[in-house]
Every structure is written in C-alpha cells, then in structure tokens.
Design a protein around this motif. Structure first.
Motif, PDB file in Angstrom:
ATOM      1  N   ASP A  34      33.522  41.966  48.455  1.00 33.92           N
ATOM      2  CA  ASP A  34      33.366  43.543  48.916  1.00 33.92           C
ATOM      3  C   ASP A  34      33.371  43.715  50.371  1.00 33.92           C
ATOM      4  O   ASP A  34      32.849  44.812  50.860  1.00 33.92           O
ATOM      5  CB  ASP A  34      32.086  44.190  48.252  1.00 33.92           C
ATOM      6  N   HIS A  98      34.199  50.542  41.280  1.00 38.21           N
ATOM      7  CA  HIS A  98      34.945  49.519  42.100  1.00 38.21           C
ATOM      8  C   HIS A  98      35.042  48.102  41.478  1.00 38.21           C
ATOM      9  O   HIS A  98      35.868  47.364  41.448  1.00 38.21           O
ATOM     10  CB  HIS A  98      34.165  49.574  43.413  1.00 38.21           C
ATOM     11  N   TRP A  99      34.043  47.817  40.545  1.00 38.21           N
ATOM     12  CA  TRP A  99      34.045  46.740  40.071  1.00 38.21           C
ATOM     13  C   TRP A  99      34.292  46.495  38.737  1.00 38.21           C
ATOM     14  O   TRP A  99      34.458  45.527  37.843  1.00 38.21           O
ATOM     15  CB  TRP A  99      32.453  46.119  39.937  1.00 38.21           C
ATOM     16  N   GLU A 101      37.500  46.520  36.064  1.00 38.41           N
ATOM     17  CA  GLU A 101      38.762  45.763  36.194  1.00 38.41           C
ATOM     18  C   GLU A 101      39.835  46.805  36.378  1.00 38.41           C
ATOM     19  O   GLU A 101      40.991  46.353  37.098  1.00 38.41           O
ATOM     20  CB  GLU A 101      38.819  45.137  34.817  1.00 38.41           C
ATOM     21  N   LYS A 119      42.213  52.124  40.785  1.00 37.27           N
ATOM     22  CA  LYS A 119      41.659  50.800  41.346  1.00 37.27           C
ATOM     23  C   LYS A 119      41.931  49.379  40.506  1.00 37.27           C
ATOM     24  O   LYS A 119      41.944  49.780  39.187  1.00 37.27           O
ATOM     25  CB  LYS A 119      40.216  50.987  41.416  1.00 37.27           C
ATOM     26  N   ARG A 121      41.281  45.300  39.749  1.00 40.12           N
ATOM     27  CA  ARG A 121      40.285  44.051  40.122  1.00 40.12           C
ATOM     28  C   ARG A 121      41.178  42.879  39.777  1.00 40.12           C
ATOM     29  O   ARG A 121      41.625  42.581  38.596  1.00 40.12           O
ATOM     30  CB  ARG A 121      38.941  44.031  39.533  1.00 40.12           C
ATOM     31  N   ASN A 127      39.777  43.407  45.217  1.00 38.43           N
ATOM     32  CA  ASN A 127      39.993  44.856  44.696  1.00 38.43           C
ATOM     33  C   ASN A 127      41.193  45.482  45.639  1.00 38.43           C
ATOM     34  O   ASN A 127      41.245  45.522  46.615  1.00 38.43           O
ATOM     35  CB  ASN A 127      38.765  45.526  44.534  1.00 38.43           C
ATOM     36  N   THR A 129      42.920  49.022  46.113  1.00 38.42           N
ATOM     37  CA  THR A 129      42.716  50.340  45.857  1.00 38.42           C
ATOM     38  C   THR A 129      43.917  51.348  46.337  1.00 38.42           C
ATOM     39  O   THR A 129      44.109  51.196  47.481  1.00 38.42           O
ATOM     40  CB  THR A 129      41.415  51.344  46.288  1.00 38.42           C
TER      41      THR A 129
END
Length: 579
Positions: A34, A98-99, A101, A119, A121, A127, A129
């Motif tokens: 992150d 954010h986390w 998939e 977003k 993953r 990640n 975005t």
C-alpha cells in the motif's frame, strides 16, 4: 549499481502521462504494501492536495488522510452526507474498498461533479486505480430521467383529461390520443395511432379536417370550430374543437382539443342552469365525423333481443361462454357481455366447447351462461349439457358480411309501415347507391355504362389517390371498398374499366374478377379488369390471369400509369349495350 532511471523509462513515463491527458483520466498505482508507486499529474485535478503527497513511497493511509483534510468526502451514502464523518472511520472504509479484487463506483465529489472510480487488485498485489470525470454524462442521465418522468406525467394527465385530445405529426399521422378521444370511436389507442384521419372519417370530413390541420401547420395560427359528432355508440357529442401548432421548426405537431359542451347545448347555444346564454354558436355546429355504424348497431340489437334482459343484467361479475362460428357475432356479444361486467370468451366449435367446459370443471371455475349460435355445426348435441349451466340459443341469420344486403332485400319486400326494421333503413330507390341488380338483363338502360372506371380498393389513402388522379383526367369513376361491393357496382354501372386491388376484405380481387367473368357469360360482354398489386410476384400474376384479368399494375400508382392503362383498355371502347 546505477539508481538513475534510464532514458527509456523516462520516455515511457512521458508517454503514459500523455495518454492519461488524452483519455482525460487519472491513474494511481500502489504496491502490495500500500505504498504509492505512481500517480499521474491529472490526480491533482480531482483532489486539492499538496503535490508532494503523490511522491513515490507515500503510504495509502497518508494519501487518504490528505484527501480527507482537503474537504473531499466521497463514498458516503446520500442519506449520510449531512452528518459529521469521523476521519479514521472514513479512511478505514476507503482502505477496505482498496483491498477488494475489483471495485467500481461513481462518486459525487461536489455539488455538480461526479467521478468514476475503478480499482483492480492484480495477482502480484499491485493496485491500479483510475479516475474519470463523468459529470457531463451524469447530468445528461439526470436530465434524461427528469424528461422521462415529465413525459410520463404529461401522458398521465393527457390520458385522464375528460376532453378528447389528439396529437398529429407534420404528416398528419396520429401520434397520441387520450382515452376520451378513443371512446368517440369505441377503439383503443393502438387502433388509432399511426393512422390518419382518412382511416377514421368519411372522405368529405377527412378532407375538411386535413385542410384545417394544414392551415394550422403552415401558419401557426390557432383554429376553432364548433362540431357535432355522433359517437360510435350513437350518442351526440357537441364540442368546440381547437387546434394548435407546437414544436420547433421542422418538428411541428398539431394538437387538437375537443371541449365537450354536450351537457350545455340547447339548440345552437350553450345555456347555464338558470337559462343564461353561456356560449353562442353562430351558424350552428358543423356536422363532423359520424362514428356511429348503423349496420353494427342493427346487428347488436337483433342479437340482444334474443337474450333475456334480466339475465344479462345478472351476469355482472360472473362468467359467460359464446359458442359461434361467426367472428362478427363473437365480437359483438363478447363486447356487450364485458361491458355489463361479465367475464366472457368464445369458442368456435362443439369440440372447443366441450374442451373448455371440461377444463373449467377441473379448475373449479363456474360458468353462469352459455350462448349457442344455431349456425354452429352439431349444436344440438350441446343443448342439454351435463354441467347444469344455463343455455340460450340464438338465431342470428344473415349477420356478417351480407347483413346489409339481407336487410335491403327484406326491406324491399315489406311496406314501410309493416317493416320490423323501423328506421334502420329508408326506402330504396333505383338511384340510390344501395340499389342491387342481380340480373343484368333486367337493369334499367340508364343504369348501364354510366361511369368509365370502377376502382376496387379498401385503403382510404389509396382511394383518395385514385380519385385525385381520375378527377384530374376528367374520368367519371366510383370506388368500391371490397370485392363484393365491386361486383355490385359493376352490375349496376357496367364501367368501361375495372381497377381491382387483389387484397381486400370480405371478397378479394381474384374472387371478384371470377364472379364478374361468370356473369359476363350470360351477357356476352367483356369489361377489362386490371389487377392492382403491392408487388409483382409471379404467383400473383398467374392467379390474376387465371381469374380472367386482362393486365396488372403495381403500387404506388401514378397519373402516367393510370392514363396509359385507360388509353389501352377504355379510351377507344364503344358504348356497351346489354345483350
């Protein structure tokens, strides 16, 4: 070891920034820990945060904290936006998203700004975005939704107005009609929309109505006329009809509003309850569309007279079954029973009758009345049914395509005082359009060869086109609406030429031509018959020739086409005489 970025890496980074500019998108990349790896300069267009916040290595939590501190709050439900938001709770919620998939959301950043967040993953833990401004698209969607709601409200208001309202486009085709207007014709909107006044009114009224429509369309000046209309149910409608032009140039429409003043009319004046004149109508009301069908009304009355009035009234909320092979009887009786609140349907054979009652019994559905047409084959077998249902037999002789002819023949055999038909028909004279001669050899000399062209055409617009062409050529003519009427008018007028549409109701053009040719065998005459077809298919042409027709033309017709056919078959023909 060299920590300096290579020239190729700088070039790729520059191209990536340029691509983001072209696509009007911002891109942010975080690693699996992150920490910020890359943020395009377009990010600052969306979030008013310090530029050094977007340096490589900045933690996601710190970036989100800077966004919160700038006053931006996205990802909050609309019903929670008025409440105070805890900084740590908001950051935790954003990290949770954010986390995921995959995460897609359109978020509101301000009063008039909407951002589409995407977003992703990756399997490596990185990640990516992207942020795209969709404010204009969102505004268009909201405007579209608002327009739809406004249209739905307008349609609901239009539909529930007590005054008849109809809208026509610039081609004078009906594009909207409310319930009150449809009720005049006893029709639904589907039977009116997409058609023109020529499909609903007689030629004289259609021409008058279209002439006023055209004047309003061309000048933009409102139009008003007092009209007297006979509705389909035979009742009178006195209305002040007003027409207006609406819309932008090139997209004009005609709105017609009929203000119903029937309850106020006394003679040619509208009166109040205390006798005061509310509305004076100089010259009286114009006799407008006659939507009442006397033949259908006569059929309806003759059918209902054979049924018990009290039994009909008691059918409200109950079920009835009609057994008849005649579609006309089915349409009339089913409509009448439903108008009295009954649930009604029809069958067309004894087999269907038995299957219907068996299914109703299995489903526990009760039938209160079965009405049987005595023209139904083997109807005697179902007179005494085993279901204990009340049964009524009707004898609807003559109802159908030949009903008018049957009435005329019966009326000629009865004196006016003895006629049970009352005022349905007036005495028939030899000059009347309904005079029917079944034997050419006994026709009056004056009734032979008194028109030049007979046109058999069921479409009213095509009828108008033929009339305009023939009138422009100075050729006398008559119009028949179906094959049966064409044969009748041919017997009466003995025209020089017949233009025969091959696809018509009641009797098609092929059968009509064959009947004319059979009749000519007794007279020794020959009338040229030219088929009028929608498309020149070989099978149609073969059928026309086998029926005895002389030639064919295809739609749409033109003055040159009609003139050529007339010169070929009728212009040089001598006057006919009856053999």
């Amino acid at each position: 070891m060299n920590d300096v970025a290579s020239p190729d890496a700088n070039i790729r980074l520059g191209m990536f920034e340029a691509a983001c500019d072209i696509l009007a998108a911002a891109v942010i990349v975080y690693d699996k820990n992150d920490c910020l790896v890359f943020a395009s300069r377009q990010v600052l267009r969306y979030f008013p945060i310090p530029a050094d916040t977007l340096k490589a290595g900045t933690r996601l939590r710190d970036v989100l904290g800077a966004i919160f501190d700038s006053g931006v709050r996205y990802g909050i439900p609309a019903d929670q936006r008025h409440k105070a938001v805890n900084r740590e709770e908001w950051i935790s919620t954003r990290i949770s998203a954010h986390w995921r998939e995959q995460h897609d959301a359109v978020e509101r950043l301000g009063r008039d700004r909407w951002i589409h967040f995407r977003k992703r993953r990756l399997p490596s833990g990185y990640n990516v975005t992207t942020l795209v401004d969709v404010s204009e698209q969102k505004k268009q969607e909201e405007q579209w939704r608002s327009d739809l709601e406004r249209i739905a409200l307008t349609e609901e208001i239009l539909e529930t107005l007590p005054s008849p309202v109809v809208i026509k486009d610039r081609n004078f085709t009906y594009i909207a009609a409310n319930r009150a207007f449809c009720a005049i014709y006893n029709a639904n909107a589907d039977g009116i929309l997409g058609r023109s006044v020529w499909d609903l009114a007689d030629a004289e009224n259609a021409e008058r109505i279209e002439r006023s429509d055209r004047t309003v369309l061309e000048t933009g000046e409102p139009y008003s006329v007092p009209e007297h209309v006979i509705r389909a149910d035979g009742s009178d409608l006195y209305a002040i009809t007003r027409k207006y032009r609406i819309g932008a140039p090139g997209h004009h429409a005609i709105v017609t509003v009929m203000e119903d003043v029937t309850a106020l009319v006394a003679g040619n004046r509208a009166m109040s309850d205390d006798g005061d004149v509310l509305l004076s109508v100089p010259g009286g009301f114009v006799e407008a569309q006659n939507c009442f069908d006397p033949v259908r009304d006569a059929e309806r009355r003759l059918l209902l007279e054979q049924l018990n009035g009290e039994e009909l009234r008691a059918l409200a909320g109950r079920r009835a079954l009609i057994a008849t092979p005649n579609p006309r009887i089915e349409e009339i009786l089913v409509g009448e029973f439903r108008a009295r609140g009954a649930d009604c349907c029809a069958v067309r054979s004894v087999h269907e009758h038995d299957a219907f009652l068996a299914l109703a019994a299995r489903q526990g559905i009760s039938i209160a009345l079965v009405v049987i047409d005595d023209n139904l084959p083997d109807h005697e077998r179902i007179l005494s049914n085993e279901h204990g249902i009340a049964t009524r037999v009707i004898a609807p002789d003559g109802i159908g395509p030949d009903f008018m002819r049957t009435l005329a023949e019966e009326h000629e055999l009865l004196s006016q005082n003895a006629s049970p038909l009352g005022d349905i028909l007036t005495p028939v004279s030899l000059s009347d359009d309904w005079y029917i001669a079944t034997d050419i050899s006994v026709m009056l000399p004056g009734a032979v060869g008194d028109i030049e062209v007979l046109v058999a055409e069921d479409n009213q617009i095509n009828q108008f086109v033929f009339s305009q062409i023939l009138e422009g050529m100075g050729i006398s003519h008559r119009i028949a609406e179906n094959g049966e009427e064409a044969v009748m008018l041919w017997r009466k007028h003995q025209p020089r030429l017949v233009l025969m549409d091959i696809s018509m109701p009641v009797m098609n053009g092929i059968d009509a031509a064959m009947e004319i040719r059979e009749a000519e065998k007794l007279t020794g005459t020959h009338t040229p018959i030219v088929a009028v077809t929608a498309q020149a298919l070989n099978v149609d042409m073969q059928n026309c020739m086998e029926a005895g027709m002389d030639d064919y033309i295809t739609k749409p017709v033109s003055p040159d086409m009609i003139e050529a056919i007339y010169r070929r078959y009728a212009a040089k023909q001598p006057e006919k005489s009856v053999a």
